[in-house]
Design an enzyme around this catalytic site. Structure first.
Site, PDB file in Angstrom:
ATOM      1  N   ILE A  69      48.570  40.911  46.002  1.00 60.77           N
ATOM      2  CA  ILE A  69      49.372  39.790  45.496  1.00 60.77           C
ATOM      3  C   ILE A  69      50.338  40.316  44.424  1.00 60.77           C
ATOM      4  O   ILE A  69      49.999  41.210  43.651  1.00 60.77           O
ATOM      5  CB  ILE A  69      48.470  38.694  44.892  1.00 60.77           C
ATOM      6  N   SER A 113      37.927  38.879  46.076  1.00 60.31           N
ATOM      7  CA  SER A 113      38.989  39.792  46.488  1.00 60.31           C
ATOM      8  C   SER A 113      38.683  40.340  47.864  1.00 60.31           C
ATOM      9  O   SER A 113      37.510  40.472  48.256  1.00 60.31           O
ATOM     10  CB  SER A 113      39.119  40.960  45.502  1.00 60.31           C
ATOM     11  N   ALA A 169      31.928  45.949  44.013  1.00 61.18           N
ATOM     12  CA  ALA A 169      30.559  45.451  43.925  1.00 61.18           C
ATOM     13  C   ALA A 169      30.512  44.093  43.248  1.00 61.18           C
ATOM     14  O   ALA A 169      29.802  43.179  43.687  1.00 61.18           O
ATOM     15  CB  ALA A 169      29.688  46.449  43.162  1.00 61.18           C
ATOM     16  N   GLY A 207      40.983  32.780  32.805  1.00 59.75           N
ATOM     17  CA  GLY A 207      41.961  33.832  33.051  1.00 59.75           C
ATOM     18  C   GLY A 207      43.293  33.278  33.497  1.00 59.75           C
ATOM     19  O   GLY A 207      43.908  33.771  34.447  1.00 59.75           O
ATOM     20  N   SER A 264      46.262  32.998  31.874  1.00 62.93           N
ATOM     21  CA  SER A 264      47.480  33.340  31.136  1.00 62.93           C
ATOM     22  C   SER A 264      48.546  33.977  32.004  1.00 62.93           C
ATOM     23  O   SER A 264      49.728  33.976  31.631  1.00 62.93           O
ATOM     24  CB  SER A 264      47.139  34.276  29.966  1.00 62.93           C
ATOM     25  N   ARG A 265      48.180  34.530  33.154  1.00 65.11           N
ATOM     26  CA  ARG A 265      49.187  35.197  33.987  1.00 65.11           C
ATOM     27  C   ARG A 265      48.695  35.305  35.425  1.00 65.11           C
ATOM     28  O   ARG A 265      47.557  34.984  35.747  1.00 65.11           O
ATOM     29  CB  ARG A 265      49.481  36.600  33.436  1.00 65.11           C
ATOM     30  N   TYR A 288      34.457  47.264  40.767  1.00 64.18           N
ATOM     31  CA  TYR A 288      35.175  46.023  41.042  1.00 64.18           C
ATOM     32  C   TYR A 288      34.759  45.445  42.396  1.00 64.18           C
ATOM     33  O   TYR A 288      34.523  44.238  42.523  1.00 64.18           O
ATOM     34  CB  TYR A 288      36.679  46.311  41.020  1.00 64.18           C
ATOM     35  N   LYS A 342      32.973  41.841  43.044  1.00 63.89           N
ATOM     36  CA  LYS A 342      33.602  40.817  43.877  1.00 63.89           C
ATOM     37  C   LYS A 342      32.748  40.489  45.098  1.00 63.89           C
ATOM     38  O   LYS A 342      32.730  39.335  45.563  1.00 63.89           O
ATOM     39  CB  LYS A 342      35.003  41.274  44.291  1.00 63.89           C
TER      40      LYS A 342
END
Length: 247
Positions: free
Chosen positions: A188, A142, A157, A13, A15-16, A155, A159
């Protein structure tokens, strides 16, 4: 800056956002970097940045939710560089919805990429790390995996699962000199937060004691440290980069 001269790193992941910042920071520290995204076109900018730093880069299209693709990622890295020193599991997606409205596919997709994807990459790379008797695994979790967040049950769960996975794998691989840690970013500055309405940003800022949004480079600085030999006695930890949000 911690030295990673001639180390080989994989950043999923990349690319950004946070993934891009980590890939660039590792290259700045001297590492050659394998960068992945869901399409090869998305890796062009970060690959060019790494090449401009004088480091080798291998861009690959990888869907981390598919174990066969993570196996191919590890195979391609070993064929190109003969070793892997650092694995950063950053690839992730969000499929936000209130639980009462959440579709089964929204749950499944979030778990498949964020949790299963991390597991797939670790599982595919572990034999290489064990054979070398050295390695660094850095999982990007996170703050919401610790404190929860309305509308992100899937999300959160996933993380939270990454945290448990990190601690378990750290114990399994410690005797082989492989350190496994997680970074838990808070709010962020990424494409997502840039598109938040002003009132939404202000509400979120109220929950951050530091009073500001973090920068991807601040997460990347910690990743570079954890990837270095200076962090050889740190494993199984979840380190927050959240301005005090989860304090």
């Amino acid at each position: 800056m911690s030295s990673l001269k001639d180390k080989v790193a994989i950043v999923t992941g990349a690319s950004r956002g946070i993934g891009r910042a980590i890939a660039v920071r590792l290259a700045e520290a001297g590492a050659d970097v394998v960068v992945t995204a869901t399409s090869i076109e998305n890796t062009g900018e970060v690959a060019g940045r790494i090449e401009a730093l004088g480091r080798r880069v291998l861009p690959l299209a990888v869907n981390v939710a598919e174990f066969s693709e993570t196996e191919a990622l590890i195979k391609a890295t070993l064929e190109a560089y003969s070793r892997i020193d650092i694995l950063v599991n950053n690839a992730g997606i969000r499929r936000d919805n209130l639980l009462v409205r959440m579709r089964q596919e929204e749950w499944d997709e979030a778990i498949a990429v964020n949790l299963n994807g991390t597991y797939n990459c670790i599982r595919a790379a572990t034999k290489s790390f064990m054979k070398q008797r050295a390695g660094k695994i850095i999982n990007i979790t996170s703050v919401v995996g610790i404190v929860g967040n309305p509308g992100q049950a899937n999300y959160c769960a996933a993380k939270a699962g990454v945290i448990g996975l990190t601690k378990s794998v750290a114990k399994e691989l410690a005797s082989r000199n492989v350190q496994v840690n997680a970074i838990a970013p808070g709010l962020i500055e990424t494409d997502m937060t840039k598109h938040l309405a002003i009132e939404g940003q202000n509400k979120l800022l109220d929950s951050i004691p530091a009073g500001r949004i973090g920068k991807p480079e601040e997460v990347a600085a910690l990743a570079a440290f954890l990837a270095s030999e200076e962090a050889n006695y740190i494993t199984g930890q979840v380190i927050h980069v959240d301005g005090g949000m989860a304090t």
